[in-house]
Each structure stands twice: as C-alpha cells, then as structure tokens.
Motif scaffolding. Sequence first.
Motif, mmCIF file in Angstrom:
data_model
loop_
_atom_site.group_PDB
_atom_site.id
_atom_site.type_symbol
_atom_site.label_atom_id
_atom_site.label_comp_id
_atom_site.label_asym_id
_atom_site.label_seq_id
_atom_site.Cartn_x
_atom_site.Cartn_y
_atom_site.Cartn_z
ATOM 1 N N LYS A 260 3.823 -10.164 -9.944
ATOM 2 C CA LYS A 260 4.870 -10.856 -9.190
ATOM 3 C C LYS A 260 6.263 -10.341 -9.533
ATOM 4 C CE LYS A 260 2.142 -15.031 -8.389
ATOM 5 N NZ LYS A 260 2.065 -16.512 -8.513
ATOM 6 N N ASP A 261 6.354 -9.074 -9.824
ATOM 7 C CA ASP A 261 7.642 -8.443 -10.129
ATOM 8 C C ASP A 261 8.467 -8.349 -8.853
ATOM 9 O OD1 ASP A 261 9.771 -6.809 -10.944
ATOM 10 O OD2 ASP A 261 8.491 -5.645 -12.295
ATOM 11 N N TYR A 263 11.839 -7.529 -9.152
ATOM 12 C CA TYR A 263 12.975 -6.680 -9.501
ATOM 13 C C TYR A 263 12.609 -5.206 -9.322
ATOM 14 C CZ TYR A 263 17.096 -5.009 -11.964
ATOM 15 O OH TYR A 263 18.281 -4.378 -12.275
ATOM 16 N N VAL A 264 11.473 -4.810 -9.865
ATOM 17 C CA VAL A 264 10.876 -3.506 -9.536
ATOM 18 C C VAL A 264 9.566 -3.838 -8.836
ATOM 19 C CG1 VAL A 264 9.920 -1.351 -10.422
ATOM 20 C CG2 VAL A 264 11.928 -2.358 -11.533
ATOM 21 N N PRO A 265 9.548 -3.801 -7.502
ATOM 22 C CA PRO A 265 8.371 -4.275 -6.768
ATOM 23 C C PRO A 265 7.102 -3.522 -7.151
ATOM 24 C CG PRO A 265 9.858 -3.037 -5.336
ATOM 25 C CD PRO A 265 10.593 -3.265 -6.618
ATOM 26 N N THR A 266 5.991 -4.244 -7.110
ATOM 27 C CA THR A 266 4.736 -3.717 -7.632
ATOM 28 C C THR A 266 4.255 -2.479 -6.878
ATOM 29 O OG1 THR A 266 4.195 -5.984 -8.289
ATOM 30 C CG2 THR A 266 2.397 -4.400 -8.322
ATOM 31 N N TYR A 267 4.673 -2.324 -5.620
ATOM 32 C CA TYR A 267 4.233 -1.119 -4.899
ATOM 33 C C TYR A 267 4.749 0.153 -5.569
ATOM 34 C CZ TYR A 267 8.865 -0.841 -2.598
ATOM 35 O OH TYR A 267 10.215 -0.726 -2.339
ATOM 36 N N MET A 268 5.821 0.042 -6.350
ATOM 37 C CA MET A 268 6.350 1.235 -7.014
ATOM 38 C C MET A 268 5.386 1.786 -8.061
ATOM 39 S SD MET A 268 10.464 0.821 -7.385
ATOM 40 C CE MET A 268 11.516 0.803 -5.917
ATOM 41 N N VAL A 269 4.665 0.897 -8.758
ATOM 42 C CA VAL A 269 3.708 1.401 -9.754
ATOM 43 C C VAL A 269 2.544 2.100 -9.055
ATOM 44 C CG1 VAL A 269 2.221 -0.648 -10.004
ATOM 45 C CG2 VAL A 269 2.564 0.890 -11.942
ATOM 46 N N ILE A 282 -4.337 1.932 -15.091
ATOM 47 C CA ILE A 282 -3.331 1.005 -14.591
ATOM 48 C C ILE A 282 -3.791 -0.418 -14.868
ATOM 49 C CG2 ILE A 282 -4.320 0.977 -12.267
ATOM 50 C CD1 ILE A 282 -1.418 0.753 -11.192
ATOM 51 N N TRP A 283 -2.832 -1.271 -15.232
ATOM 52 C CA TRP A 283 -3.102 -2.684 -15.503
ATOM 53 C C TRP A 283 -2.045 -3.518 -14.787
ATOM 54 C CZ3 TRP A 283 -1.645 -5.696 -20.496
ATOM 55 C CH2 TRP A 283 -2.235 -6.967 -20.469
ATOM 56 N N ILE A 284 -2.454 -4.205 -13.751
ATOM 57 C CA ILE A 284 -1.568 -5.132 -13.038
ATOM 58 C C ILE A 284 -1.815 -6.517 -13.630
ATOM 59 C CG2 ILE A 284 -0.872 -6.074 -10.825
ATOM 60 C CD1 ILE A 284 -0.416 -3.062 -11.104
ATOM 61 N N VAL A 285 -0.786 -7.081 -14.244
ATOM 62 C CA VAL A 285 -0.933 -8.344 -14.969
ATOM 63 C C VAL A 285 -0.744 -9.513 -14.011
ATOM 64 C CG1 VAL A 285 -0.097 -9.739 -16.895
ATOM 65 C CG2 VAL A 285 -0.112 -7.228 -17.074
ATOM 66 N N PRO A 286 -1.781 -10.339 -13.819
ATOM 67 C CA PRO A 286 -1.692 -11.448 -12.861
ATOM 68 C C PRO A 286 -0.545 -12.403 -13.184
ATOM 69 C CG PRO A 286 -3.972 -11.108 -13.560
ATOM 70 C CD PRO A 286 -3.116 -10.250 -14.449
ATOM 71 N N ASN A 287 0.217 -12.757 -12.144
ATOM 72 C CA ASN A 287 1.274 -13.773 -12.215
ATOM 73 C C ASN A 287 2.485 -13.374 -13.065
ATOM 74 O OD1 ASN A 287 -0.169 -15.709 -10.608
ATOM 75 N ND2 ASN A 287 -1.469 -16.064 -12.400
ATOM 76 N N ALA A 288 2.530 -12.170 -13.582
ATOM 77 C CA ALA A 288 3.657 -11.756 -14.428
ATOM 78 C C ALA A 288 4.828 -11.297 -13.563
ATOM 79 C CB ALA A 288 3.240 -10.634 -15.366
#
Length: 314
Positions: A260-261, A263-269, A282-288
């Motif tokens: 839920k970033d 500030y730097v949207p998750t699509y960038m990763v 890659i690790w997308i952290v839920p709700n972070a």
Amino acid sequence: MKKKNLIGLGIVAPVALGISGLTAASAKLYDYAFRRVDYVPETSADKQKYADDYYNYVNWFHSVSSEQWTLHPSDLENRVEATFIHAANEQAKTTVVIAHGYKGNGETMSNYAKMFYDMGYNVLLPDDRAHGNSSGDYINFGWIDRLDFVEWTHSVINNVGEDSKIIMFGVSMGGATIQMTSGENLPPQVKLMISDCGYSDLRSELAYLLKQQFHLSPTIFVPIIDAINHHRMGFSIDDVSSVKQLRKNTRPFLFIHGEKDVYVPTYMVDECFEACPEPKDIWIVPNASHAESFWMDPKAYQAKVQQFINKYLS
C-alpha cells in the motif's frame, strides 16, 4: 504533500501564471524538493505509532562503539561522511553498506543497522550528499551518491580486508541509490544487493508526486524543474534511472516493497524487478505503506533478508 503546503509555497494554479510565473513556481518546487535541510523531517502519520521503537534503535546507535569514515576529506564541496560499526565479533568479514532515505541520514537507519549488527555483520552508514554531516547544497536523489557508494565499497575493502564480503542495502531513496549503484563497476567483494521501496526513475517519481500530492501538471512543471536541475547539478533528471542501471546488474538482488505504498507506488518495483537480470527475488509486504515493511514485523523482515543472504552469500 497537502494542499495547504502548496499554498505555503506561494504556488497558484498554472492557468494564472505566465512564463515567468511558471519558472518562479518551478524554482520554488525545485528548492522544496532538492535543497538540503539540516534537520530530519517528521515521519508520516501512519508511522508515528512506531516512534518509541525507533528512538530505542537511535539510542542503541549512539551507544554502540563506532568510527567515522570520510571520502574526499580535503575537498569541502565533495566531503562525504559515514559511520562504521564493527560487528561484535571483531573477526567478522561481512559488511552491510546501508543507504538512507530522502532527507534522512545514517542515524535514521538505526533499526536496520541493529538488525544487521544482530545478524553478526559490520555496518557502514553513509550520510548522502546534502544530508547529515556530508557536504552539498542540493539532493541528487542517488545519482551522484551511487558513485560515492562504489567508493565506500573500496573503503570497506581497505579497512576490513581483501577477503571482505559486502552486502548493499537501502530504503526509499536509499533503495533507488542501491539499484543505481548496481549498474556500476563494483569490486568482486560485493556479493548481493537489497532494495526496499526504491523508485524506478526520478522523472516518473516527480511526475507522480506532482500529480498526486501537489495536484499540478507534470507536463508543465517537470521540464522546467529538469532545466533548473541541469543548470545547478549538471545532470538531467532522466539520467536518474534505477531501471537503466539495473539492466547492467550482475549480482543477486532482493526487492522489497509495501503493498500500500502511495509515495513510491508499487508498480515501480515491478518495473525494477523486470529490468533486473536473474538471480533475483521480490517480496511485496501485505498492507505495508512506504518504508513500513520492517516496522510491521521486524522478525519476519529479518528472516526474509537472512534467507536471501544465506542463499547467495557463499
């Protein structure tokens, strides 16, 4: 940034501005985003609940034995400072070089420093240019800093030994710095790299923030900001690209990002991960939210990082 802050900058709607007004407004935006500040801004509201834990880590940072290292000590305009913390085991040969976030400094990475210290590693915490104790008037968003980080790896080798093993780690702007460093000619002692919530490129990040937080047109303002930056810093914001640098990476790379970033949207990763050659994870952290992944569950964060290190640090 909230609308009231935009008003505080003295910026009005672009339709009410002429060419000179747009240039003046862009200069104010540039100074707000790029000019150094000699304090650490207050953290976002969603992370205030971690304040007590954060200051416990800062207290540890100030209590543990450390050394000050310097790059370019005789060059006042390019002097860069860092704090080196030796592992509890004085024979330790693995060092983690940590890159801090926007308008932070080495101290603001105290939680990550203690995590790696507890894992048995030496830790090096540079202050980027225009941050902390380092020189510089304008923030370069990792582009010039990446070359300093190459130099820091050689400082580690000179001080810890030729048999050093080096891990590079960064969060937010620091994550982007490590991503951009990955494309440089690094010594073989650098074994792997980890980035938490780094942006894909500066133009995209500026455009996103101008639209989402300032409610301003990137099409109008970004080219003027770029021209100002080229005049003051000598490079284009289009040069500042994690994606371009990651394509040249040759080391195992772990990407971490909050689901839920905003500030730097998750699509960038996703863009960064796609650009990076194997091996990678890659690790997308839920709700972070932005830079919250560690704070939500420090033990899980350490376990994920340690798992990646154990896999590739031979």
